[in-house]
Design a protein around this motif. Structure first.
Motif, PDB file in Angstrom:
ATOM      1  N   VAL A  52      -8.859  -2.111 -12.298  1.00 43.34           N
ATOM      2  CA  VAL A  52      -7.877  -3.160 -12.594  1.00 43.34           C
ATOM      3  C   VAL A  52      -8.189  -4.366 -11.717  1.00 43.34           C
ATOM      4  N   LEU A  53      -8.374  -5.513 -12.348  1.00 40.17           N
ATOM      5  CA  LEU A  53      -8.826  -6.715 -11.657  1.00 40.17           C
ATOM      6  C   LEU A  53      -7.660  -7.606 -11.232  1.00 40.17           C
ATOM      7  N   GLY A  54      -7.986  -8.752 -10.654  1.00 42.17           N
ATOM      8  CA  GLY A  54      -6.981  -9.642 -10.093  1.00 42.17           C
ATOM      9  C   GLY A  54      -6.352 -10.561 -11.116  1.00 42.17           C
ATOM     10  N   GLY A  55      -5.385 -11.338 -10.649  1.00 37.23           N
ATOM     11  CA  GLY A  55      -4.673 -12.296 -11.499  1.00 37.23           C
ATOM     12  C   GLY A  55      -3.498 -12.878 -10.740  1.00 37.23           C
ATOM     13  N   GLY A  56      -3.040 -14.015 -11.188  1.00 31.79           N
ATOM     14  CA  GLY A  56      -1.991 -14.718 -10.444  1.00 31.79           C
ATOM     15  C   GLY A  56      -0.590 -14.280 -10.807  1.00 31.79           C
ATOM     16  N   PHE A  57      -0.329 -12.992 -10.742  1.00 32.99           N
ATOM     17  CA  PHE A  57       0.977 -12.441 -11.095  1.00 32.99           C
ATOM     18  C   PHE A  57       1.412 -11.431 -10.035  1.00 32.99           C
ATOM     19  N   MET A  58       2.701 -11.181  -9.989  1.00 35.97           N
ATOM     20  CA  MET A  58       3.202 -10.031  -9.256  1.00 35.97           C
ATOM     21  C   MET A  58       3.064  -8.792 -10.138  1.00 35.97           C
ATOM     22  N   PRO A  59       3.046  -7.590  -9.543  1.00 36.31           N
ATOM     23  CA  PRO A  59       2.815  -6.384 -10.344  1.00 36.31           C
ATOM     24  C   PRO A  59       3.847  -6.133 -11.431  1.00 36.31           C
ATOM     25  N   ILE A  88      -8.346  -4.209  -7.609  1.00 40.04           N
ATOM     26  CA  ILE A  88      -8.780  -5.356  -6.818  1.00 40.04           C
ATOM     27  C   ILE A  88      -7.714  -6.448  -6.874  1.00 40.04           C
ATOM     28  N   CYS A  89      -7.256  -6.909  -5.718  1.00 44.11           N
ATOM     29  CA  CYS A  89      -6.250  -7.973  -5.588  1.00 44.11           C
ATOM     30  C   CYS A  89      -4.991  -7.567  -6.346  1.00 44.11           C
ATOM     31  N   LEU A  90      -4.659  -8.203  -7.465  1.00 48.39           N
ATOM     32  CA  LEU A  90      -3.495  -7.764  -8.235  1.00 48.39           C
ATOM     33  C   LEU A  90      -3.616  -6.285  -8.585  1.00 48.39           C
ATOM     34  N   GLY A  91      -4.823  -5.825  -8.898  1.00 48.58           N
ATOM     35  CA  GLY A  91      -5.015  -4.414  -9.216  1.00 48.58           C
ATOM     36  C   GLY A  91      -4.634  -3.504  -8.066  1.00 48.58           C
ATOM     37  N   GLY A  92      -4.988  -3.901  -6.843  1.00 46.80           N
ATOM     38  CA  GLY A  92      -4.572  -3.128  -5.673  1.00 46.80           C
ATOM     39  C   GLY A  92      -3.078  -3.194  -5.458  1.00 46.80           C
ATOM     40  N   GLN A  93      -2.495  -4.361  -5.710  1.00 50.36           N
ATOM     41  CA  GLN A  93      -1.048  -4.496  -5.578  1.00 50.36           C
ATOM     42  C   GLN A  93      -0.323  -3.639  -6.617  1.00 50.36           C
TER      43      GLN A  93
END
Length: 235
Positions: A52-59, A88-93
């Protein structure tokens, strides 16, 4: 020999798997890429791993990114079934959020560009982070962050600004705040005005990342290769 399949969830137009995807393919894995805004991610039943990759959102930002509900369900299933996952990033969150941790928006100062990451002593026996250099740089581009790890999670790497840079939930689910998939050339597309508002010069940020790349890239390639080994073992 059947290639293990990895479900890749992309959360914004410019946020593909990049070199992490290339390294996984080189390691013998097949990537099935789903761009969240185009269609919700499918179930994990036919996949051997999840990225799961990043992005400018909350989970849980379902109003702006309605596919996140399906993504959270996939992360939950991966955890329940022991499917290897890398967020990664959002994915980690998302991983932290689903597993019971806390993610907060606009926490402290942003981290931008090539940042030194400290690998913690707790990572010594980890399949991905064990044996890494005590400090290695990685590209960062965030202000939202995990502020409390899920209960029982292994805390693997840190910075002063954002303590929870890498962690593991269970045996085979890893999350990172930093971006191992991003190479320095990607920084050339970053918004110079937004960087200037943070007190940063785009050229200097890029030059620092280029200077750090020769030592950092082999480390993150090895980490991704280790993840691929875990996937093959579980497939």
């Amino acid at each position: 020999m059947i290639e293990p399949r990895v479900l890749v969830v992309q959360n914004h137009e410019g946020g593909g798997p990049r070199r992490v995807g290339e390294w996984l393919v080189e390691a013998g894995l097949r990537l099935d890429l789903v761009h969240g805004p185009e269609r919700a991610p499918s179930e994990t039943a036919v996949h051997d791993a999840v990225l799961v990759l990043g992005g400018g959102f909350m989970p849980d930002d379902d109003a702006r990114a309605p596919w996140l509900a399906a993504t959270r369900a996939i992360v939950r299933r991966a955890l329940d079934e022991g499917t290897p996952m890398l967020g990664i990033c959002l994915g980690g969150q998302l991983l932290a959020h689903v597993a019971g941790g806390v993610v907060e928006a606009d926490v402290g100062a942003p981290e931008t560009g090539s940042v030194p990451i400290r690998v913690r002593a707790e990572a010594e026996d980890d399949r991905l982070f064990g044996g890494l250099p005590p400090v290695v740089t990685a590209i960062e581009h965030h202000i939202d962050a995990v502020t409390r790890l899920p209960e029982g999670a292994a805390w693997l790497a840190e910075t002063d600004i954002c303590p929870f840079q890498a962690f593991r939930v269970g045996e085979v689910a890893w999350g990172t705040q930093f971006h191992p998939e991003v190479a320095p050339d990607s920084l050339l597309s970053w918004d110079a005005e937004k960087l200037r508002a943070q007190g940063l010069d785009k050229a200097a940020v890029y030059e620092a990342a280029v200077a750090d790349e020769p030592l950092a890239t082999p480390v993150w390639r090895s980490v991704v290769g280790r993840f691929a080994e875990v996937v093959r073992e579980r497939a």
